[in-house]
Design a protein around this motif. Structure first.
Motif, mmCIF file in Angstrom:
data_model
loop_
_atom_site.group_PDB
_atom_site.id
_atom_site.type_symbol
_atom_site.label_atom_id
_atom_site.label_comp_id
_atom_site.label_asym_id
_atom_site.label_seq_id
_atom_site.Cartn_x
_atom_site.Cartn_y
_atom_site.Cartn_z
ATOM 1 N N UNK B 137 -16.059 24.045 -41.954
ATOM 2 C CA UNK B 137 -15.600 25.433 -41.789
ATOM 3 C C UNK B 137 -14.203 25.519 -41.168
ATOM 4 N N UNK B 138 -13.731 24.430 -40.581
ATOM 5 C CA UNK B 138 -12.359 24.426 -40.052
ATOM 6 C C UNK B 138 -11.329 24.786 -41.126
ATOM 7 N N UNK B 316 -3.047 19.553 -42.004
ATOM 8 C CA UNK B 316 -4.472 19.901 -41.963
ATOM 9 C C UNK B 316 -5.376 18.680 -41.905
ATOM 10 N N UNK B 317 -5.089 17.699 -42.758
ATOM 11 C CA UNK B 317 -6.087 16.663 -42.983
ATOM 12 C C UNK B 317 -5.771 15.325 -42.322
ATOM 13 N N UNK B 318 -4.535 15.150 -41.875
ATOM 14 C CA UNK B 318 -4.213 13.890 -41.186
ATOM 15 C C UNK B 318 -3.850 14.119 -39.729
ATOM 16 N N UNK B 319 -3.443 15.362 -39.398
ATOM 17 C CA UNK B 319 -2.835 15.569 -38.085
ATOM 18 C C UNK B 319 -3.554 16.618 -37.239
ATOM 19 N N UNK B 320 -4.753 16.962 -37.659
ATOM 20 C CA UNK B 320 -5.574 17.844 -36.826
ATOM 21 C C UNK B 320 -4.994 19.226 -36.568
ATOM 22 N N UNK B 325 -3.026 26.262 -38.358
ATOM 23 C CA UNK B 325 -3.090 26.889 -39.670
ATOM 24 C C UNK B 325 -3.941 28.153 -39.608
ATOM 25 N N UNK B 326 -5.036 28.097 -38.851
ATOM 26 C CA UNK B 326 -5.897 29.277 -38.704
ATOM 27 C C UNK B 326 -5.106 30.454 -38.129
ATOM 28 N N UNK B 327 -4.276 30.146 -37.153
ATOM 29 C CA UNK B 327 -3.476 31.195 -36.526
ATOM 30 C C UNK B 327 -2.482 31.803 -37.521
ATOM 31 N N UNK B 328 -1.858 30.950 -38.338
ATOM 32 C CA UNK B 328 -0.937 31.463 -39.358
ATOM 33 C C UNK B 328 -1.701 32.287 -40.389
#
Lengths: 413, 413
Positions: B137-138, B316-320, B325-328
């Protein structure tokens, strides 16, 4: 001065022309004088290229003010200028110095916003280290009433650079972390203070061990330059830091990039590692250019990183950025008046002591700013010489001083 | 398809497994099905490496939702993946695709914030081009009520990338100027719209001539990619621009840096110039790496410039970076609900048409986003083939369509 080279043999005590300089101050009335004292760099090279001599009194052109200088700032960049270790060095002889403060003595035609008697600080494109300077008002700012000249000379360049790097090149926000190389220097101390104006900012400082006692309260974590600070920072902040401020260049660039969080910003604002000895060949700049690690944009893309360079003087004098700087200065003066920031002064020096002052900054002996105090007389020679003069500092009498507080007054050898 | 190579001989019309795929949709009940259709990349190479096949139905793990996919986004990066022209390419066979949207079909244990029936969009670390996906869900966001699935598939990656580049990597402010390469692409159109949410921002767009009529209203100034756009921009803005967004890399990097104002930011967010033909050797990525112009930090220092890279997927997928991104995304959804932004859709394609869609984006034929519409049937072959399908687009009947608006529906050859 044990570290200095053989070309220092003749001038380890005072500058050749200091008596001439003192006469200018003591004998002639400043307002009628046709000459003034200034530090002159006769040619690029070692400390022996510096003199205090008389120069013709400058007169302001349209749009300029004439300032009776009280104090000047000394920056690491002045060493690099002395060595000719900059891009496109100007012709010598020249008067060094990029910032000063004092009192407006006259105002030319078509000059708005300033009056005789105004207390001001100014950026200069060279020529700051003199009793009198003339400069366009674009580079002049009124001092707050409660700011001393010593503070003003320590304020402009370092705080504006720190502010613009933190808030305009990077975007320092609540909860971020900042690593600053040279935490004990004047920019480093300005960075630490500005970070404290934002909630919950972690400051990692790198400094030589002997400065740690003096500056430990200014940063969150302090590391020895000679230790493996990368590992130390990662122990505390495994994800890295948001902003790195580096005035050293060289191997620190790659190390610092590796410490950045995603979307983090590395800012190079100096290249003091280029200066290793007292003198440097004319090819040093070009050599350093090629030795610096280049950055592949694709690496930045893959790692989500930002690399920036910041040169306040180029912004001001080559790139037309005086409005940007004015805006930053306005915000800084507001912070100063709210007593949220205050420049850290390392030591005050007479113009005639510029060589000793330069040696001190070369040896990274300073904590905070070195100031050339135009009205100060050279300090008598002391028996026990030490390059770590700030450790042994004490107040001394100042025969011609103004009312500024003199935080540190080192023994001069 | 005139530009395609000899390895296309067998599959110029439909994908091999399209009939199997249609059966899966029409015959079996989706909720009980043990298999689903997906686009599969059998190995790195040309278009002929793509198939639509049946795959085992995925089931959500702890913290994941299972999404019945309605539409997927197609990005230039998908071409680079197909060619293996990325750093550390994953093993094949794989299901491509980095973004999709649909309806939550089930929710695993320890999964907060979503319920069955929620309309959602999601970022995927591959595996998006399928009828059903499962993802933590992230990486999932609820769609606004009035957003169609077509819009949602066109929204996530391009708007989040554009937003984070403009407002977080750079700091777009009132009165600034932005140059965007590939102004007609989906990111370019998102950039133009986001710039219009800030007062008095000038947008310089670079695009192929044939797109100019369609996109001229989205930017302030539009230039032909083949013209000397550097000179054209400088005629209008002699000081340069504040932000350059470049997804091409290569020679544009140096040119773009030269166009930056002091304190300006160049952001590389793709390297589509690395893709020249339909296929590429496995050494292409390494070769491109070395061919890209490296940047000297000292140059950035002297010129007061900022160079950045941005890869949303790595973030998103390598750097946590999912919280960033959610905030944007939250801010973007607010702008969407205020009707200040709306994704531009180029065309909709069935999964079986993925090769034609890829060819279109390879040829830079698109204006805005290409969408894979999972419920769409392949369009019948048309007699008059054209790669500039958007010029000839017209509405057609959509037997299994949802209620989304289908802006462009090109003829498929």
């Amino acid at each position: 001065m044990a570290k200095e080279g053989v070309d220092m043999t003749e001038e380890t005590e005072y500058m050749i022309d200091r008596h001439a300089g003192k006469e200018a101050v003591n004998v002639e009335s400043p307002s009628n004088a046709k000459e003034m004292r200034a530090v002159v760099l006769a040619g690029f090279g070692g400390l022996n290229k510096l003199r205090v001599t008389k120069k013709a009194m400058p007169e302001p052109q349209d749009g300029e003010v004439k300032i009776r200088v009280k104090a000047c700032g000394l920056n690491f960049l002045d060493l690099m200028v002395r060595q000719g270790n900059i891009d496109n060095p100007p012709k010598t002889p020249l008067v060094p110095g990029f910032e000063c403060c004092g009192i407006v003595e006259s105002v030319a035609e078509n000059t708005q916003g300033f009056e005789i008697g105004d207390r001001v600080m100014a950026f200069m494109n060279y020529n700051a280290w003199a009793e009198v300077v003339c400069t366009p008002v674009d580079f002049v700012y009124k001092m707050p009433d409660d700011m001393t000249f010593t503070e003003a000379a320590a304020f402009s360049l370092n705080f504006v650079a720190a502010y613009m790097m933190l808030f305009e090149v990077a975007s320092l926000q609540e909860g971020m972390s900042v690593l600053v190389h040279s935490a004990g220097g004047a920019v480093g101390q300005a960075v630490a203070q500005l970070c404290s104006t934002v909630p919950n900012v972690t400051v990692f400082g790198i400094a030589s061990c002997f400065k740690h006692t003096s500056i430990k309260d200014s940063v969150t974590h302090l590391f020895d330059r000679n230790a493996d600070y990368i590992q130390e920072v990662k122990k505390i902040s495994p994800d890295g830091v948001d902003i790195v401020l580096d005035c050293l260049c060289g191997e620190n660039t790659g190390k610092s990039l590796s410490l950045l969080k995603p979307l983090g910003t590395y800012i190079l604002y100096g290249a003091s590692n280029m200066v290793t000895g007292e003198t440097k060949s004319f090819f040093s700049f070009a050599k350093s250019w090629w030795q610096v690690e280049k950055v592949n944009p694709i690496k930045l893309y893959e790692e989500n990183k930002v690399i920036a360079g910041f040169s306040l003087l180029n912004l001001l004098f080559k790139q037309g950025g005086c409005n940007l700087v004015k805006s930053a200065m306005d915000k800084l003066l507001s912070l100063y008046e709210q007593k949220k920031i205050r420049p850290v002064v390392d030591s005050l020096w007479a113009l005639e002591e510029v060589k000793e002052a330069m040696q001190r900054i070369h040896d990274r002996g300073n904590i905070g700013k070195l100031i050339l105090d135009v009205e100060k007389s050279p300090t008598p020679l002391m028996a026990n010489d030490s390059t770590e003069t700030s450790e042994a500092g004490e107040e001394e009498e100042e025969p011609e001083g103004d009312n500024d507080s003199k935080e540190r007054m080192p023994f001069i050898h």
